[in-house]
Structures are given as structure tokens and as C-alpha cells.
Motif scaffolding. Sequence first.
Motif, PDB file in Angstrom:
ATOM      1  N   THR A  68      43.141  55.442   2.070  1.00  0.00           N
ATOM      2  CA  THR A  68      44.027  55.897   0.979  1.00  0.00           C
ATOM      3  C   THR A  68      42.859  56.409  -0.047  1.00  0.00           C
ATOM      4  N   LYS A  69      41.654  56.032   0.316  1.00  0.00           N
ATOM      5  CA  LYS A  69      40.667  56.240  -1.028  1.00  0.00           C
ATOM      6  C   LYS A  69      39.855  57.635  -0.340  1.00  0.00           C
ATOM      7  N   THR A  70      39.557  58.313  -1.278  1.00  0.00           N
ATOM      8  CA  THR A  70      38.623  59.548  -0.771  1.00  0.00           C
ATOM      9  C   THR A  70      37.764  59.622  -1.847  1.00  0.00           C
ATOM     10  N   LEU A  71      36.346  60.284  -1.417  1.00  0.00           N
ATOM     11  CA  LEU A  71      35.313  60.435  -2.296  1.00  0.00           C
ATOM     12  C   LEU A  71      35.095  62.082  -2.519  1.00  0.00           C
ATOM     13  N   ALA A  72      35.172  62.309  -3.738  1.00  0.00           N
ATOM     14  CA  ALA A  72      34.652  63.593  -3.902  1.00  0.00           C
ATOM     15  C   ALA A  72      33.426  63.867  -4.768  1.00  0.00           C
ATOM     16  N   PHE A  79      33.260  60.342  -8.011  1.00  0.00           N
ATOM     17  CA  PHE A  79      34.606  60.369  -8.294  1.00  0.00           C
ATOM     18  C   PHE A  79      35.351  59.790  -7.168  1.00  0.00           C
ATOM     19  N   LEU A  80      35.960  58.571  -7.357  1.00  0.00           N
ATOM     20  CA  LEU A  80      36.893  58.027  -6.473  1.00  0.00           C
ATOM     21  C   LEU A  80      38.460  58.138  -6.645  1.00  0.00           C
ATOM     22  N   ASP A  81      39.099  58.796  -5.817  1.00  0.00           N
ATOM     23  CA  ASP A  81      40.667  59.070  -5.981  1.00  0.00           C
ATOM     24  C   ASP A  81      41.196  58.029  -5.201  1.00  0.00           C
ATOM     25  N   LEU A  82      41.788  57.476  -5.588  1.00  0.00           N
ATOM     26  CA  LEU A  82      42.713  56.245  -5.211  1.00  0.00           C
ATOM     27  C   LEU A  82      44.141  56.418  -4.795  1.00  0.00           C
ATOM     28  N   GLY A  83      44.493  57.715  -5.338  1.00  0.00           N
ATOM     29  CA  GLY A  83      45.864  58.222  -4.897  1.00  0.00           C
ATOM     30  C   GLY A  83      47.109  57.553  -5.761  1.00  0.00           C
ATOM     31  N   LYS A  84      48.139  57.513  -5.515  1.00  0.00           N
ATOM     32  CA  LYS A  84      49.480  57.024  -6.351  1.00  0.00           C
ATOM     33  C   LYS A  84      49.620  55.585  -6.267  1.00  0.00           C
ATOM     34  N   LYS A  85      49.377  54.839  -7.050  1.00  0.00           N
ATOM     35  CA  LYS A  85      49.709  53.308  -7.129  1.00  0.00           C
ATOM     36  C   LYS A  85      50.662  52.909  -7.999  1.00  0.00           C
ATOM     37  N   SER A  86      51.222  51.708  -7.610  1.00  0.00           N
ATOM     38  CA  SER A  86      52.291  51.203  -8.724  1.00  0.00           C
ATOM     39  C   SER A  86      51.668  50.889 -10.196  1.00  0.00           C
ATOM     40  N   ASP A 145      38.919  47.370  -4.329  1.00  0.00           N
ATOM     41  CA  ASP A 145      38.671  48.632  -3.392  1.00  0.00           C
ATOM     42  C   ASP A 145      37.730  49.563  -4.272  1.00  0.00           C
ATOM     43  N   VAL A 146      37.434  49.702  -5.469  1.00  0.00           N
ATOM     44  CA  VAL A 146      36.597  50.337  -6.046  1.00  0.00           C
ATOM     45  C   VAL A 146      35.156  49.657  -5.457  1.00  0.00           C
ATOM     46  N   ARG A 147      34.942  48.292  -5.720  1.00  0.00           N
ATOM     47  CA  ARG A 147      33.837  47.630  -5.381  1.00  0.00           C
ATOM     48  C   ARG A 147      33.261  47.768  -4.018  1.00  0.00           C
TER      49      ARG A 147
END
Length: 89
Positions: free
Chosen positions: A3-7, A25-32, A49-51
Motif C-alpha cells: 500500500t505504500k508508494t514512494l515518489a 514523499f511517502l504515500d500511504l493511501g487512504k486509512k481510517s 510503516d513509515v519507519r
Amino acid sequence: MSTKTLATAVDASTARLAGEAHPVFLDLGKKSAKAVKKLRKGKGRLLDDVRETLQDLQASGRVAANAQPVIVIVRAKPKKKKRSLGGFF
């Protein structure tokens, strides 16, 4: 980690400047909304997840080990509306 993408937006002219730190830039998408709130407080699974992602990038050599700006992009899912049964029960 799917679910994580790197741009990374680095063009050739800025890549020459080795002294500057380029943002990641870390895109984690839609989360609660609850998970996003925990991330803002510095807790929870999203922070883990970021770490983990940053450690993977540092190990592969794509990101320098020194302090570099990290921008986390995450969108909170809207709350689901409760359906009314119309007063039948």
C-alpha cells in the motif's frame, strides 16, 4: 508494504546538488481516521510503516542516512453513514 508508494521528484538539475537534502514523499493511501490521528500523535501502525520504509530505503542506498525531509501523504477515509431503518423496529 504494497500500500505504500514512494515518489521522488528530483530532476537532473537538482540531482547535481549533492549538498542539498531532497524531500522524500511517502504515500500511504487512504486509512481510517483513527489511524491518521495516531500517526499525528507519533504512535500506531502507520508510524511503524513509515519507519520501516525509511530503513529499507536507507539500507538500499536510495536515501541518505543524514536528516532529510520526509513528507507523509495519507488521506483519512470518511466515516460511514449509519442507515436508518425508517422506524419499523
